[in-house]
Design a protein around this motif. Structure first.
Motif, PDB file in Angstrom:
ATOM      1  N   ALA A  49      -4.702  11.245  -5.034  1.00  0.00           N
ATOM      2  CA  ALA A  49      -6.146  11.015  -5.093  1.00  0.00           C
ATOM      3  C   ALA A  49      -6.837  11.860  -4.031  1.00  0.00           C
ATOM      4  N   ALA A  50      -7.944  12.467  -4.395  1.00  0.00           N
ATOM      5  CA  ALA A  50      -8.672  13.323  -3.448  1.00  0.00           C
ATOM      6  C   ALA A  50      -9.100  12.556  -2.208  1.00  0.00           C
ATOM      7  N   HIS A  51      -9.515  11.302  -2.390  1.00  0.00           N
ATOM      8  CA  HIS A  51     -10.027  10.559  -1.232  1.00  0.00           C
ATOM      9  C   HIS A  51      -8.938  10.269  -0.203  1.00  0.00           C
ATOM     10  N   CYS A  52      -7.673  10.413  -0.596  1.00  0.00           N
ATOM     11  CA  CYS A  52      -6.568  10.228   0.347  1.00  0.00           C
ATOM     12  C   CYS A  52      -6.476  11.382   1.353  1.00  0.00           C
ATOM     13  N   ILE A  53      -6.869  12.577   0.929  1.00  0.00           N
ATOM     14  CA  ILE A  53      -6.595  13.771   1.734  1.00  0.00           C
ATOM     15  C   ILE A  53      -7.824  14.632   2.011  1.00  0.00           C
ATOM     16  N   SER A  54      -8.981  14.233   1.496  1.00  0.00           N
ATOM     17  CA  SER A  54     -10.168  15.095   1.598  1.00  0.00           C
ATOM     18  C   SER A  54     -10.619  15.312   3.035  1.00  0.00           C
ATOM     19  N   THR A  55     -10.352  14.360   3.916  1.00  0.00           N
ATOM     20  CA  THR A  55     -10.765  14.494   5.315  1.00  0.00           C
ATOM     21  C   THR A  55      -9.568  14.569   6.264  1.00  0.00           C
ATOM     22  N   ALA A  56      -8.373  14.697   5.705  1.00  0.00           N
ATOM     23  CA  ALA A  56      -7.166  14.670   6.529  1.00  0.00           C
ATOM     24  C   ALA A  56      -6.951  16.002   7.242  1.00  0.00           C
ATOM     25  N   ASP A  57      -6.342  15.920   8.409  1.00  0.00           N
ATOM     26  CA  ASP A  57      -5.908  17.106   9.144  1.00  0.00           C
ATOM     27  C   ASP A  57      -4.589  17.546   8.530  1.00  0.00           C
ATOM     28  N   THR A  85      -1.175  17.213  10.188  1.00  0.00           N
ATOM     29  CA  THR A  85      -0.553  15.902  10.422  1.00  0.00           C
ATOM     30  C   THR A  85       0.025  15.293   9.158  1.00  0.00           C
ATOM     31  N   LEU A  86      -0.251  15.877   8.008  1.00  0.00           N
ATOM     32  CA  LEU A  86       0.199  15.294   6.749  1.00  0.00           C
ATOM     33  C   LEU A  86       1.686  15.552   6.509  1.00  0.00           C
ATOM     34  N   THR A  87       2.354  14.536   5.959  1.00  0.00           N
ATOM     35  CA  THR A  87       3.738  14.692   5.532  1.00  0.00           C
ATOM     36  C   THR A  87       3.917  14.064   4.155  1.00  0.00           C
ATOM     37  N   VAL A  88       4.900  14.573   3.434  1.00  0.00           N
ATOM     38  CA  VAL A  88       5.273  14.042   2.128  1.00  0.00           C
ATOM     39  C   VAL A  88       6.741  13.641   2.195  1.00  0.00           C
ATOM     40  N   ARG A  89       7.032  12.376   1.877  1.00  0.00           N
ATOM     41  CA  ARG A  89       8.414  11.892   1.866  1.00  0.00           C
ATOM     42  C   ARG A  89       8.833  11.637   0.425  1.00  0.00           C
ATOM     43  N   ALA A  90       9.937  12.251   0.011  1.00  0.00           N
ATOM     44  CA  ALA A  90      10.422  12.133  -1.364  1.00  0.00           C
ATOM     45  C   ALA A  90      11.870  11.666  -1.375  1.00  0.00           C
ATOM     46  N   GLY A  91      12.283  11.080  -2.494  1.00  0.00           N
ATOM     47  CA  GLY A  91      13.683  10.755  -2.691  1.00  0.00           C
ATOM     48  C   GLY A  91      14.153   9.440  -2.110  1.00  0.00           C
ATOM     49  N   THR A  92      13.229   8.517  -1.869  1.00  0.00           N
ATOM     50  CA  THR A  92      13.621   7.216  -1.330  1.00  0.00           C
ATOM     51  C   THR A  92      12.710   6.119  -1.840  1.00  0.00           C
ATOM     52  N   ALA A  93      13.291   4.929  -2.033  1.00  0.00           N
ATOM     53  CA  ALA A  93      12.500   3.763  -2.428  1.00  0.00           C
ATOM     54  C   ALA A  93      12.111   2.930  -1.230  1.00  0.00           C
ATOM     55  N   VAL A 123       2.993  19.942   5.124  1.00  0.00           N
ATOM     56  CA  VAL A 123       2.061  20.394   4.092  1.00  0.00           C
ATOM     57  C   VAL A 123       1.441  21.728   4.497  1.00  0.00           C
ATOM     58  N   THR A 124       1.377  22.665   3.559  1.00  0.00           N
ATOM     59  CA  THR A 124       0.802  23.986   3.846  1.00  0.00           C
ATOM     60  C   THR A 124      -0.560  24.206   3.194  1.00  0.00           C
ATOM     61  N   ARG A 125      -0.883  23.396   2.179  1.00  0.00           N
ATOM     62  CA  ARG A 125      -2.155  23.609   1.478  1.00  0.00           C
ATOM     63  C   ARG A 125      -2.625  22.318   0.829  1.00  0.00           C
ATOM     64  N   VAL A 126      -3.911  22.071   0.884  1.00  0.00           N
ATOM     65  CA  VAL A 126      -4.545  20.938   0.219  1.00  0.00           C
ATOM     66  C   VAL A 126      -5.703  21.465  -0.621  1.00  0.00           C
ATOM     67  N   VAL A 127      -5.777  21.023  -1.871  1.00  0.00           N
ATOM     68  CA  VAL A 127      -6.852  21.443  -2.772  1.00  0.00           C
ATOM     69  C   VAL A 127      -7.543  20.194  -3.327  1.00  0.00           C
ATOM     70  N   ASP A 140     -11.431  12.192  -8.826  1.00  0.00           N
ATOM     71  CA  ASP A 140     -10.650  11.874  -7.627  1.00  0.00           C
ATOM     72  C   ASP A 140      -9.257  12.522  -7.715  1.00  0.00           C
ATOM     73  N   TYR A 141      -9.231  13.850  -7.668  1.00  0.00           N
ATOM     74  CA  TYR A 141      -7.985  14.584  -7.829  1.00  0.00           C
ATOM     75  C   TYR A 141      -7.756  15.501  -6.629  1.00  0.00           C
ATOM     76  N   GLY A 142      -6.557  15.420  -6.062  1.00  0.00           N
ATOM     77  CA  GLY A 142      -6.186  16.289  -4.962  1.00  0.00           C
ATOM     78  C   GLY A 142      -4.775  16.816  -5.156  1.00  0.00           C
ATOM     79  N   LEU A 143      -4.553  18.047  -4.738  1.00  0.00           N
ATOM     80  CA  LEU A 143      -3.236  18.672  -4.846  1.00  0.00           C
ATOM     81  C   LEU A 143      -2.708  19.011  -3.461  1.00  0.00           C
ATOM     82  N   ILE A 144      -1.420  18.839  -3.273  1.00  0.00           N
ATOM     83  CA  ILE A 144      -0.761  19.136  -2.005  1.00  0.00           C
ATOM     84  C   ILE A 144       0.393  20.100  -2.265  1.00  0.00           C
TER      85      ILE A 144
END
Length: 283
Positions: free
Chosen positions: A90-98, A101-109, A120-124, A137-141
């Motif tokens: 969602a765009a509102h999750c990352i629209s004002t984020a630095d 400081t952002l991280t993405v964690r994958a592969g775990t429950a 993260v290298t790019r936010v759109v 409300d769409y954002g890409l990381i």
């Protein structure tokens, strides 16, 4: 009779009217459902249970990721892997984020533990995103590095831009509160199965509290409540038959009877996603 009760009972009347004249066999462009399938869970009323959901294994939701700012547990969002380098949320999750400081964690429950963590290298953010109404409300990381696909990390399919949106069953997953009275996120990923609610009914239920636009759709059990997206599930994937049909956006009221979960439709922005990420395949 109060305005809330009037909206509720009128909403039920519309549901019955729509259901009587609705051809369910032609409404899902993403699957071969002729009736509610158990491919993503038991669709009996008793198990249409992430508030009220069931514990989930990452193998069944390998596209689900945790998005957060480093060194803080104050707020979390979710997202879905759509390629080996891109995540949608969602765009509102990352629209004002630095971004640093952002991280993405994958592969775990398990919340904030295990799997693989990426910077993260790019936010759109979609150019039409409205922070007040959360329309578009769409954002890409884009992550630093790439996902290694396997049993615990994989991409979900995008819907075709031309696909017809219908009343098919949904699966929502997340680490959000499991009840409206909870004070902490779920430590383990949970999932809930929800039916789609027609937008006209959803708007009647919300009244002036929310505006349901053409880029949104709603899901929930309006006759029973207790099942739906909750705080901490925002940005998370809404899936039908392994195709990403929505993103948790607002109305995260934990399945409240009068406040269905609200999601952003993905098929209206498939071309936008493809233009940025280079993804060519759809479900």
């Amino acid at each position: 009779m109060t305005g809330v009760k009037l909206r509720f009972f009128f909403g039920l009347l519309v549901v019955v009217t729509v259901a009587k004249g609705f051809d369910y066999s032609e409404e899902s462009p993403f699957s071969e459902f002729s009736e509610f399938s158990d491919r993503d869970g038991d669709w009996s009323l008793e198990n249409l249970k992430v508030a009220g959901g069931d514990l989930a294994t990452i193998e069944n939701y390998a596209y689900h990721v945790l998005i957060k700012a480093a060194n803080t547990n104050a707020s979390i969002c979710a997202g879905a892997i759509i390629s080996n380098t891109w995540v949608i949320t969602a765009a509102h999750c990352i629209s004002t984020a630095d971004i640093t400081t952002l991280t993405v964690r994958a592969g775990t429950a398990v919340l904030d533990s295990g799997g693989a963590v990426f910077n993260v290298t790019r936010v759109v953010i979609h150019s039409l995103f409205n922070s007040t109404t959360t329309d578009y409300d769409y954002g890409l990381i884009k992550i630093d590095g790439s996902f290694t696909f396997g049993t615990t990390i994989s991409a979900v399919l995008l819907p075709a831009q031309s696909s017809k949106f219908g009343f098919y069953p949904l699966t929502v997953s997340g680490w959000g509160f499991i009840t409206s009275s909870a004070t902490a996120f779920s430590n383990v990923l949970r999932a809930v199965n929800l039916p789609v609610i027609p937008n006209i009914v959803c708007q009647l239920l919300y009244g002036s509290r929310q505006t349901i636009t053409d880029t949104m759709f709603c899901g929930g059990k309006i006759l029973f409540g207790g099942k739906g997206a909750c705080q901490g599930d925002t940005g998370g994937p809404v899936v039908n038959n392994r195709v990403l049909v929505g993103i948790a956006t607002k109305g995260l009221t934990c399945g409240d009877l009068m406040s269905p979960s609200v999601f952003a439709k993905v098929n209206v922005v498939t071309s936008w996603i493809q233009g940025i990420t280079g993804i060519s395949t759809t479900g």
